[in-house]
Write a protein that holds these residues in place. Structure first.
Motif, PDB file in Angstrom:
ATOM      1  N   SER A  64       0.840  -1.214   0.000  1.00  0.00           N
ATOM      2  CA  SER A  64       0.000   0.000   0.000  1.00  0.00           C
ATOM      3  C   SER A  64       0.866   1.251   0.000  1.00  0.00           C
ATOM      4  CB  SER A  64      -0.896   0.039   1.223  1.00  0.00           C
ATOM      5  OG  SER A  64      -1.706  -1.075   1.216  1.00  0.00           O
ATOM      6  N   GLU A  65       1.945   1.222   0.780  1.00  0.00           N
ATOM      7  CA  GLU A  65       2.827   2.408   0.819  1.00  0.00           C
ATOM      8  C   GLU A  65       3.475   2.630  -0.548  1.00  0.00           C
ATOM      9  OE1 GLU A  65       4.396   2.497   5.436  1.00  0.00           O
ATOM     10  OE2 GLU A  65       5.111   0.907   4.122  1.00  0.00           O
ATOM     11  N   ARG A  66       3.944   1.549  -1.138  1.00  0.00           N
ATOM     12  CA  ARG A  66       4.546   1.687  -2.482  1.00  0.00           C
ATOM     13  C   ARG A  66       3.499   2.151  -3.480  1.00  0.00           C
ATOM     14  NH1 ARG A  66       7.587  -3.138  -1.625  1.00  0.00           N
ATOM     15  NH2 ARG A  66       5.925  -4.279  -2.659  1.00  0.00           N
ATOM     16  N   GLY A  67       2.297   1.578  -3.353  1.00  0.00           N
ATOM     17  CA  GLY A  67       1.203   1.945  -4.263  1.00  0.00           C
ATOM     18  C   GLY A  67       0.885   3.429  -4.168  1.00  0.00           C
ATOM     19  N   ALA A  68       0.894   3.954  -2.939  1.00  0.00           N
ATOM     20  CA  ALA A  68       0.572   5.384  -2.757  1.00  0.00           C
ATOM     21  C   ALA A  68       1.630   6.241  -3.457  1.00  0.00           C
ATOM     22  CB  ALA A  68       0.509   5.711  -1.271  1.00  0.00           C
ATOM     23  N   ILE A  69       2.883   5.824  -3.378  1.00  0.00           N
ATOM     24  CA  ILE A  69       3.949   6.584  -4.056  1.00  0.00           C
ATOM     25  C   ILE A  69       3.782   6.485  -5.580  1.00  0.00           C
ATOM     26  CG2 ILE A  69       6.448   6.688  -4.462  1.00  0.00           C
ATOM     27  CD1 ILE A  69       6.899   6.103  -1.565  1.00  0.00           C
ATOM     28  N   GLU A  75       0.299  11.045 -10.712  1.00  0.00           N
ATOM     29  CA  GLU A  75      -0.168  12.442 -10.578  1.00  0.00           C
ATOM     30  C   GLU A  75       0.905  13.412 -11.076  1.00  0.00           C
ATOM     31  OE1 GLU A  75      -1.065  12.633  -6.397  1.00  0.00           O
ATOM     32  OE2 GLU A  75      -2.670  11.149  -6.670  1.00  0.00           O
ATOM     33  N   GLY A  76       2.158  13.067 -10.841  1.00  0.00           N
ATOM     34  CA  GLY A  76       3.269  13.919 -11.292  1.00  0.00           C
ATOM     35  C   GLY A  76       3.322  14.015 -12.816  1.00  0.00           C
ATOM     36  N   ILE A  77       3.027  12.887 -13.482  1.00  0.00           N
ATOM     37  CA  ILE A  77       2.986  12.918 -14.961  1.00  0.00           C
ATOM     38  C   ILE A  77       1.805  13.775 -15.405  1.00  0.00           C
ATOM     39  CG2 ILE A  77       2.641  11.521 -17.049  1.00  0.00           C
ATOM     40  CD1 ILE A  77       4.089   9.214 -15.578  1.00  0.00           C
ATOM     41  N   ASP A  78       0.666  13.575 -14.746  1.00  0.00           N
ATOM     42  CA  ASP A  78      -0.525  14.372 -15.100  1.00  0.00           C
ATOM     43  C   ASP A  78      -0.234  15.868 -14.916  1.00  0.00           C
ATOM     44  OD1 ASP A  78      -1.927  12.078 -15.595  1.00  0.00           O
ATOM     45  OD2 ASP A  78      -3.011  12.076 -13.683  1.00  0.00           O
ATOM     46  N   ALA A  79       0.428  16.193 -13.800  1.00  0.00           N
ATOM     47  CA  ALA A  79       0.668  17.611 -13.484  1.00  0.00           C
ATOM     48  C   ALA A  79       1.610  18.249 -14.502  1.00  0.00           C
ATOM     49  CB  ALA A  79       1.256  17.729 -12.081  1.00  0.00           C
ATOM     50  N   ARG A  80       2.484  17.434 -15.086  1.00  0.00           N
ATOM     51  CA  ARG A  80       3.441  17.978 -16.064  1.00  0.00           C
ATOM     52  C   ARG A  80       3.110  17.468 -17.469  1.00  0.00           C
ATOM     53  NH1 ARG A  80       9.244  17.468 -13.133  1.00  0.00           N
ATOM     54  NH2 ARG A  80       9.871  18.577 -15.025  1.00  0.00           N
ATOM     55  N   GLU A 192      12.724  13.183 -12.595  1.00  0.00           N
ATOM     56  CA  GLU A 192      12.306  14.328 -11.764  1.00  0.00           C
ATOM     57  C   GLU A 192      10.993  14.010 -11.053  1.00  0.00           C
ATOM     58  OE1 GLU A 192      12.105  18.029 -13.949  1.00  0.00           O
ATOM     59  OE2 GLU A 192      14.016  17.636 -14.941  1.00  0.00           O
ATOM     60  N   VAL A 193      10.091  13.369 -11.795  1.00  0.00           N
ATOM     61  CA  VAL A 193       8.785  13.023 -11.213  1.00  0.00           C
ATOM     62  C   VAL A 193       8.972  12.000 -10.083  1.00  0.00           C
ATOM     63  CG1 VAL A 193       6.568  11.909 -11.741  1.00  0.00           C
ATOM     64  CG2 VAL A 193       7.536  13.581 -13.323  1.00  0.00           C
ATOM     65  N   MET A 194       9.865  11.045 -10.299  1.00  0.00           N
ATOM     66  CA  MET A 194      10.128  10.015  -9.274  1.00  0.00           C
ATOM     67  C   MET A 194      10.641  10.682  -7.992  1.00  0.00           C
ATOM     68  SD  MET A 194       9.753   6.755 -10.321  1.00  0.00           S
ATOM     69  CE  MET A 194       9.185   6.036 -11.846  1.00  0.00           C
ATOM     70  N   ASN A 195      11.583  11.590  -8.150  1.00  0.00           N
ATOM     71  CA  ASN A 195      12.119  12.274  -6.963  1.00  0.00           C
ATOM     72  C   ASN A 195      11.021  13.052  -6.247  1.00  0.00           C
ATOM     73  OD1 ASN A 195      14.691  11.319  -7.273  1.00  0.00           O
ATOM     74  ND2 ASN A 195      15.538  13.185  -8.198  1.00  0.00           N
ATOM     75  N   ALA A 196      10.222  13.774  -7.022  1.00  0.00           N
ATOM     76  CA  ALA A 196       9.180  14.606  -6.408  1.00  0.00           C
ATOM     77  C   ALA A 196       8.124  13.745  -5.711  1.00  0.00           C
ATOM     78  CB  ALA A 196       8.527  15.484  -7.473  1.00  0.00           C
ATOM     79  N   ALA A 197       7.902  12.531  -6.239  1.00  0.00           N
ATOM     80  CA  ALA A 197       6.874  11.656  -5.651  1.00  0.00           C
ATOM     81  C   ALA A 197       7.382  10.941  -4.400  1.00  0.00           C
ATOM     82  CB  ALA A 197       6.427  10.622  -6.683  1.00  0.00           C
ATOM     83  N   GLY A 198       8.682  11.027  -4.135  1.00  0.00           N
ATOM     84  CA  GLY A 198       9.226  10.367  -2.947  1.00  0.00           C
ATOM     85  C   GLY A 198       9.733   8.958  -3.208  1.00  0.00           C
ATOM     86  N   VAL A 199       9.971   8.620  -4.469  1.00  0.00           N
ATOM     87  CA  VAL A 199      10.589   7.316  -4.766  1.00  0.00           C
ATOM     88  C   VAL A 199      12.040   7.393  -4.280  1.00  0.00           C
ATOM     89  CG1 VAL A 199      11.307   5.760  -6.622  1.00  0.00           C
ATOM     90  CG2 VAL A 199       9.100   6.940  -6.765  1.00  0.00           C
ATOM     91  N   PRO A 200      12.468   6.472  -3.421  1.00  0.00           N
ATOM     92  CA  PRO A 200      13.820   6.580  -2.874  1.00  0.00           C
ATOM     93  C   PRO A 200      14.891   6.504  -3.968  1.00  0.00           C
ATOM     94  CG  PRO A 200      12.527   4.970  -1.653  1.00  0.00           C
ATOM     95  CD  PRO A 200      11.711   5.337  -2.859  1.00  0.00           C
ATOM     96  N   PRO A 201      16.036   7.175  -3.760  1.00  0.00           N
ATOM     97  CA  PRO A 201      17.120   7.128  -4.747  1.00  0.00           C
ATOM     98  C   PRO A 201      17.509   5.684  -5.050  1.00  0.00           C
ATOM     99  CG  PRO A 201      17.641   8.655  -2.962  1.00  0.00           C
ATOM    100  CD  PRO A 201      16.366   7.974  -2.578  1.00  0.00           C
ATOM    101  N   GLY A 202      17.821   5.422  -6.313  1.00  0.00           N
ATOM    102  CA  GLY A 202      18.292   4.088  -6.693  1.00  0.00           C
ATOM    103  C   GLY A 202      17.184   3.149  -7.136  1.00  0.00           C
ATOM    104  N   VAL A 203      15.923   3.510  -6.864  1.00  0.00           N
ATOM    105  CA  VAL A 203      14.812   2.627  -7.249  1.00  0.00           C
ATOM    106  C   VAL A 203      14.577   2.707  -8.762  1.00  0.00           C
ATOM    107  CG1 VAL A 203      12.311   2.272  -7.003  1.00  0.00           C
ATOM    108  CG2 VAL A 203      13.737   2.714  -4.982  1.00  0.00           C
ATOM    109  N   PHE A 204      14.711   3.907  -9.316  1.00  0.00           N
ATOM    110  CA  PHE A 204      14.508   4.122 -10.756  1.00  0.00           C
ATOM    111  C   PHE A 204      15.770   4.758 -11.319  1.00  0.00           C
ATOM    112  CE2 PHE A 204      13.276   7.163 -14.133  1.00  0.00           C
ATOM    113  CZ  PHE A 204      12.660   6.302 -15.032  1.00  0.00           C
TER     114      PHE A 204
END
Ligand code: NAD
Ligand code: 6OD
Length: 486
Positions: A64-69, A75-80, A192-204
């Motif tokens: 669920s936590e990963r899903g929320a991120i 949403e980040g893609i939608d916003a940009r 950039e979207v991954m960072n803004a969404a809170g995806v931890p460094p190294g995941v993507f």
């Protein structure tokens, strides 16, 4: 001038060797971006970052936590949206009309759908009898697979990359992506979207470059990669499968097609024309699911050819942001040369050129672009190369048939097996014919209508494996059976 860097451990990094390559604008041929080519050391760093991140906060999060991120990534893609749209169309030359309805929305949907899928698909459980009468329980648990290498093509860059990255991340893996050298920009922007969404460094992570002796080979041959998911040409798929064999790593391969459309006399002609117009010419014919062989029942053959050609002749070729544009250029001059070589081959093989067959006259400012005319042929023998080989351009061959059995045999007379389309208003025929075609997806009275929960993939030289819905979970996880004796 845009500069596209690699994205490693949550930050943008220049090529460690200072190497860049040029990305040209397909509409004009002018230089559009400098792309940093990842060296072997850069790929090592990306794989190490992905490995380290597996056991960091990402690995400890609940679904669920990963899903929320991942929802935040969507949403980040939608916003940009406008930025992604402009970048995708600049890289590919495709019209905004297509990318704003297909590429960018699907880029976001691929994160939402798979964030939900991991929560909603159950695993199996068995109650097992034992000699002592007390029994046992067998419970399957899904575990992430590890570091996934994602190798993606240029025709639907964001859509096809996120189609892999969405489920891979939802399942708790980390990824290193090697986008096509032709279309690196939206993959880079996603960092950039991954960072803004809170995806931890190294995941993507993203490494740019080419295939052989470059980032593609460095990544797929890397011992730190646990599985490879690939979309692209069959010949490249074979190379990737060989790389995956070393270390017995799992591989998912989605390749090309030489997809047939079967148009029966009992079809709704307007629908069949509109659908075939899209399946042949959408994205300038650069869709793996696109139709290149059209078989039409003889009584409606002449009318069908005439109406399809008339509609395609009306296409406006132009710039992505011009609302009048129906069709853009091909992705590159190299691909233009390949498609034009088939246009010539069709003539050499004896085709009647019903429409097109060359390079359109464009205004002076677009004359350097990779333009080709929408093209229709008839009269080629079934064993001609133009009828057998994937061209991946805005063109098709149309041939008449007389019986349902003949139509099915023609559809199956190919080394590929990705997609097909059947046009008929007779539901029994639709079921009979669609299930008799040897391919991964058949659309009846539609084309490229997608439900992301369904199985996607090809038979024969069109690929190995299925992705989509639960099938993606199968690939991006390992099932562990836990047997508990009572
Ligand atoms: P391609 O095979 O040339 O390249 C695909 C990716 O593989 C690129 O990122 C490329 O750099 C990389 N690559 C090339 N050689 C490599 C190597 N030796 N090692 C590692 N990586 C390597 O394909 P393309 O020209 O980018 O895309 C068009 C093809 O993709 C068409 O055949 C089309 O049908 C197919 N395609 C299939 C699907 C599908 O879902 N089945 C979807 C889109 C495109
Ligand atoms: O819609 C999809 O999920 C998908 N993989 C489409 C592939 C299109 C090929 O060009």
């Amino acid at each position: 001038m845009r500069e596209v860097k690699n994205f490693i451990n949550g930050e943008y990094r220049a090529s460690s060797a200072g190497k860049t390559f040029d990305k040209l604008n397909p509409c004009t041929g002018s230089l559009f971006a400098k792309v940093h080519e990842a060296t072997r050391e850069d790929v090592d760093a990306a794989v190490k970052a992905a490995r380290d991140a597996l056991d960091g906060p990402w690995g400890r999060m609940s679904e669920s936590e990963r899903g929320a991120i991942l929802y935040k990534v969507a949403e980040g893609i939608d916003a940009r949206f406008d930025e992604f749209l402009a970048a995708e169309c600049a890289d590919t030359g495709k019209p905004y009309g297509i990318a704003s309805h297909i590429d960018i929305p699907r880029g976001a949907a691929n994160f939402r759908v798979f964030a939900d899928a991991v929560k909603n698909f159950a695993t199996e459980a068995f109650q097992t009898a034992t000699p002592d009468g007390k029994g046992a329980f067998n419970i399957a648990v899904r575990k992430r697979k590890g570091v996934i290498a994602v190798i993606s093509p240029w025709n639907l860059p964001l859509l096809l990359m996120t189609w892999k990255v969405g489920p891979a991340l939802a399942c708790g893996n980390t990824v290193v992506v090697k986008p096509s050298e032709e279309t690196p920009t939206t993959t880079s922007l996603l960092g950039e979207v991954m960072n803004a969404a809170g995806v931890p460094p190294g995941v993507f992570n993203v490494v740019n470059g080419f295939g052989p002796d470059s980032a593609g080979a460095f990544l797929t041959e890397h011992k730190g990669v646990d599985a490879i998911t690939f979309t692209g040409e069959t010949r490249t798929g074979e190379v990737i499968a060989r790389a995956a064999a070393k270390g017995l790593r799992d591989v998912s391969i989605e390749c090309g097609g030489k997809n047939p459309a079967l148009v029966f006399a009992d079809c709704d002609m307007d629908k069949a024309i509109e659908g075939t117009l899209r399946s042949v010419f959408a994205n300038c014919g650069q869709v793996c699911l696109g139709t290149e062989r059209v078989y039409v029942e003889r009584p409606i053959f002449d009318e069908f050819v005439e109406r399809l050609a008339r509609a395609a002749a009306d296409f406006t070729l132009g710039l992505p942001d011009d609302p009048r544009t129906d069709m853009g250029p091909l992705v590159s001059h190299e691909h233009q040369q390949k498609v034009l070589s088939y246009y010539q081959l069709a003539v050499d093989e004896g085709a009647q050129v019903v429409l097109g067959g060359g390079v359109p006259e464009m205004p002076p400012e677009l004359a350097g672009g990779a333009w080709v005319q929408p093209t229709i042929w008839t009269g080629l023998p079934d064993d001609s190369r133009v009828v057998r080989e994937e061209i991946f351009g805005p063109c098709c061959h149309i041939r008449p048939f007389d019986t349902e059995e003949e139509a099915i045999a023609l559809a199956n007379d190919t080394t590929y097996g990705l997609a097909s389309a059947v046009w008929t208003e007779n539901v029994s025929r639709a079921l009979r014919v669609s299930t008799a075609i040897d391919c991964g997806i058949t659309w009846v009275n539609s084309w490229f209508l997608r439900d992301l929960r369904t199985a996607f993939g090809g038979t024969k030289e069109s690929g190995i494996g299925r992705e989509g819905g639960e099938h993606s979970l199968e690939f991006y996880t390992e099932l562990q059976n836990v047997c508990i004796k009572i």
